[in-house]
Scaffold this motif. Sequence first.
Motif, PDB file in Angstrom:
ATOM      1  N   GLY A   1      -6.124   8.092 -10.921  1.00 12.44           N
ATOM      2  CA  GLY A   1      -7.397   7.926  -9.992  1.00 12.44           C
ATOM      3  C   GLY A   1      -7.048   6.809  -8.998  1.00 12.44           C
ATOM      4  N   MET A   2      -7.525   7.166  -7.766  1.00 10.85           N
ATOM      5  CA  MET A   2      -7.273   6.171  -6.851  1.00 10.85           C
ATOM      6  C   MET A   2      -8.745   5.541  -5.871  1.00 10.85           C
ATOM      7  N   VAL A   3      -8.523   4.407  -5.802  1.00 11.41           N
ATOM      8  CA  VAL A   3      -9.773   3.788  -5.092  1.00 11.41           C
ATOM      9  C   VAL A   3      -9.322   3.136  -3.847  1.00 11.41           C
ATOM     10  N   PHE A   4      -9.645   3.689  -2.662  1.00  8.16           N
ATOM     11  CA  PHE A   4      -9.164   3.217  -1.435  1.00  8.16           C
ATOM     12  C   PHE A   4     -10.102   2.082  -0.742  1.00  8.16           C
ATOM     13  N   GLN A   5      -9.493   1.493   0.360  1.00  4.16           N
ATOM     14  CA  GLN A   5     -10.136   0.439   0.996  1.00  4.16           C
ATOM     15  C   GLN A   5     -11.557   0.719   1.557  1.00  4.16           C
ATOM     16  N   ASN A   6     -11.718   2.045   2.141  1.00  2.00           N
ATOM     17  CA  ASN A   6     -12.996   2.486   2.598  1.00  2.00           C
ATOM     18  C   ASN A   6     -13.832   3.467   2.022  1.00  2.00           C
ATOM     19  N   PHE A   7     -13.901   3.389   0.842  1.00  2.00           N
ATOM     20  CA  PHE A   7     -14.599   4.155  -0.073  1.00  2.00           C
ATOM     21  C   PHE A   7     -14.326   5.664  -0.093  1.00  2.00           C
ATOM     22  N   ASN A   8     -14.418   6.367   1.152  1.00  2.00           N
ATOM     23  CA  ASN A   8     -13.985   7.808   1.200  1.00  2.00           C
ATOM     24  C   ASN A   8     -14.875   8.687   0.469  1.00  2.00           C
ATOM     25  N   LEU A   9     -16.221   8.337   0.491  1.00  2.00           N
ATOM     26  CA  LEU A   9     -17.167   9.157  -0.211  1.00  2.00           C
ATOM     27  C   LEU A   9     -17.514  10.146   0.682  1.00  2.00           C
ATOM     28  N   PHE A  10     -18.174  11.207  -0.004  1.00  2.00           N
ATOM     29  CA  PHE A  10     -18.501  12.266   0.924  1.00  2.00           C
ATOM     30  C   PHE A  10     -20.115  11.959   1.464  1.00  2.00           C
ATOM     31  N   PRO A  11     -20.164  12.123   2.612  1.00  2.00           N
ATOM     32  CA  PRO A  11     -21.342  11.325   3.192  1.00  2.00           C
ATOM     33  C   PRO A  11     -22.774  12.318   2.919  1.00  2.00           C
TER      34      PRO A  11
ATOM     35  N   ASP B   1      -6.392   0.148  -3.883  1.00  2.00           N
ATOM     36  CA  ASP B   1      -5.779  -0.393  -2.685  1.00  2.00           C
ATOM     37  C   ASP B   1      -6.647  -1.073  -1.748  1.00  2.00           C
ATOM     38  N   GLU B   2      -6.490  -2.477  -2.061  1.00  2.00           N
ATOM     39  CA  GLU B   2      -7.412  -3.718  -1.401  1.00  2.00           C
ATOM     40  C   GLU B   2      -8.621  -2.933  -1.565  1.00  2.00           C
ATOM     41  N   PRO B   3      -9.258  -2.894  -2.747  1.00  2.00           N
ATOM     42  CA  PRO B   3     -10.568  -2.567  -3.042  1.00  2.00           C
ATOM     43  C   PRO B   3     -11.673  -3.436  -2.249  1.00  2.00           C
ATOM     44  N   THR B   4     -11.514  -4.538  -1.982  1.00  2.00           N
ATOM     45  CA  THR B   4     -12.674  -5.358  -1.267  1.00  2.00           C
ATOM     46  C   THR B   4     -12.436  -5.864   0.209  1.00  2.00           C
ATOM     47  N   SER B   5     -11.402  -5.162   0.767  1.00  2.00           N
ATOM     48  CA  SER B   5     -10.877  -5.872   1.860  1.00  2.00           C
ATOM     49  C   SER B   5     -11.859  -5.364   3.195  1.00  2.00           C
TER      50      SER B   5
ATOM     51  N   SER C   1       0.903  -1.221  -0.097  1.00  2.00           N
ATOM     52  CA  SER C   1       0.002  -0.058   0.074  1.00  2.00           C
ATOM     53  C   SER C   1       0.740   1.268  -0.007  1.00  2.00           C
ATOM     54  N   THR C   2       1.966   1.224   0.759  1.00  2.00           N
ATOM     55  CA  THR C   2       2.878   2.389   0.689  1.00  2.00           C
ATOM     56  C   THR C   2       3.405   2.883  -0.655  1.00  2.00           C
ATOM     57  N   LEU C   3       3.860   1.609  -1.514  1.00  2.00           N
ATOM     58  CA  LEU C   3       4.233   1.860  -2.870  1.00  2.00           C
ATOM     59  C   LEU C   3       3.063   2.300  -3.679  1.00  2.00           C
ATOM     60  N   LEU C   4       1.981   1.846  -3.527  1.00  2.00           N
ATOM     61  CA  LEU C   4       0.803   2.452  -4.235  1.00  2.00           C
ATOM     62  C   LEU C   4       0.698   4.016  -3.988  1.00  2.00           C
ATOM     63  N   ARG C   5       0.716   4.418  -2.621  1.00  2.00           N
ATOM     64  CA  ARG C   5       0.471   5.774  -2.483  1.00  2.00           C
ATOM     65  C   ARG C   5       1.669   6.531  -2.552  1.00  2.00           C
ATOM     66  N   THR C   6       2.953   6.156  -3.059  1.00  2.00           N
ATOM     67  CA  THR C   6       3.886   6.755  -3.630  1.00  2.00           C
ATOM     68  C   THR C   6       3.649   7.264  -4.985  1.00  2.00           C
ATOM     69  N   ILE C   7       2.887   6.436  -5.649  1.00  2.00           N
ATOM     70  CA  ILE C   7       2.749   6.875  -7.144  1.00  2.00           C
ATOM     71  C   ILE C   7       1.871   7.994  -7.336  1.00  2.00           C
ATOM     72  N   ASN C   8       1.151   8.471  -6.388  1.00  2.00           N
ATOM     73  CA  ASN C   8       0.535   9.652  -6.469  1.00  2.00           C
ATOM     74  C   ASN C   8       0.857  10.922  -5.548  1.00  2.00           C
ATOM     75  N   HIS C   9       2.076  10.479  -4.855  1.00  2.00           N
ATOM     76  CA  HIS C   9       2.786  11.293  -4.036  1.00  2.00           C
ATOM     77  C   HIS C   9       1.852  11.668  -2.937  1.00  2.00           C
ATOM     78  N   LEU C  10       0.907  10.624  -2.661  1.00  2.00           N
ATOM     79  CA  LEU C  10       0.353  10.796  -1.090  1.00  2.00           C
ATOM     80  C   LEU C  10       1.458  10.389  -0.133  1.00  2.00           C
ATOM     81  N   GLU C  11       2.337   9.795  -0.426  1.00  2.00           N
ATOM     82  CA  GLU C  11       3.768   9.500   0.432  1.00  2.00           C
ATOM     83  C   GLU C  11       4.804   9.889  -0.518  1.00  2.00           C
TER      84      GLU C  11
END
Length: 285
Positions: free
Chosen positions: A114-124, A200-204, A65-75
């Motif tokens: 585009g990035m899809v996270f484990q926990n959806f991160n939608l605006f409620p 990033d683990e889209p079904t976890s 997951s860290t590697l994935l986050r470096t691709i869009n400079h989140l890390e």
Amino acid sequence: MSTRATEIPTAPAAVHQDAGITRGLVEITKVRKSFGATEVLKGITLTVEPGGVAVIVGPSGSGKSTLLRTINHLEKVDGGFIAIDGTLVGYEVRGSTLHELREKDVLKQRTEIGMVFQNFNLFPHLTALENVTEAPVVAPRSGKPRLTRAEARERGLELLDRVGLKDRAGAYPRQLSGGQQQRVAIARALALDPKILLFDEPTSALDPELVNEVLDVIRELATSGTTLIIVTHEMGFARDVADTVVFMDEGQIVEQGSPKDIFTNPREVRTRSFFSKVIEPAFNI
């Protein structure tokens, strides 16, 4: 704004390639990342060709997951560099030093990823359709015109239809199942027509009975020509969709290859040991 001396990119594609020749070429070169005294990524080098599907697997804590986050400079990386279509991510070269881009320029780059996270991160507080249409109106991808609300709505409905949720356009996240929320998140990631999609683990975070509805959407995307990089623990899914399977452990790529090679005839002892614990015996028949 940070700077760091590093080995300046000299690969044929990185930095020197004219924009527009490719769409979705990802080059990761000697990337290192530490959190305190713990080195999480230890010199990762990986190339994903335009339109390719790379699936990253490995034990928890291996740095996927860290590697994935470096691709869009989140890390931010501590060493090495990442380039998309020949353009460095998060940095620019000045002399012999990499200088971190200003935040607004990093945000522009992220519109292409585009990035899809484990926990959806939608605006409620926004409906499914509003979650999908917000970005193309407020922050369109670099080089693309800002859509009107009407245009964004039409595009949003098309994307919700693509993930099987057009009839739920007016629903709020709390009114949707976890699988439906994740499908809305995928539609939102597609809204800016990104060059690459990261999962990033889209079904976890999903109940087991909801997993397949999300995986089916990603399977369709895997045939669309968009570059996909997916971190997952779903081994059968990885074998179905991947062009390249990357096995990581302890911050390193242990081996990579075609699904057939990695799953049925891995070269490395560590790879064989991992798969012997996570794959049912029938899987290899």
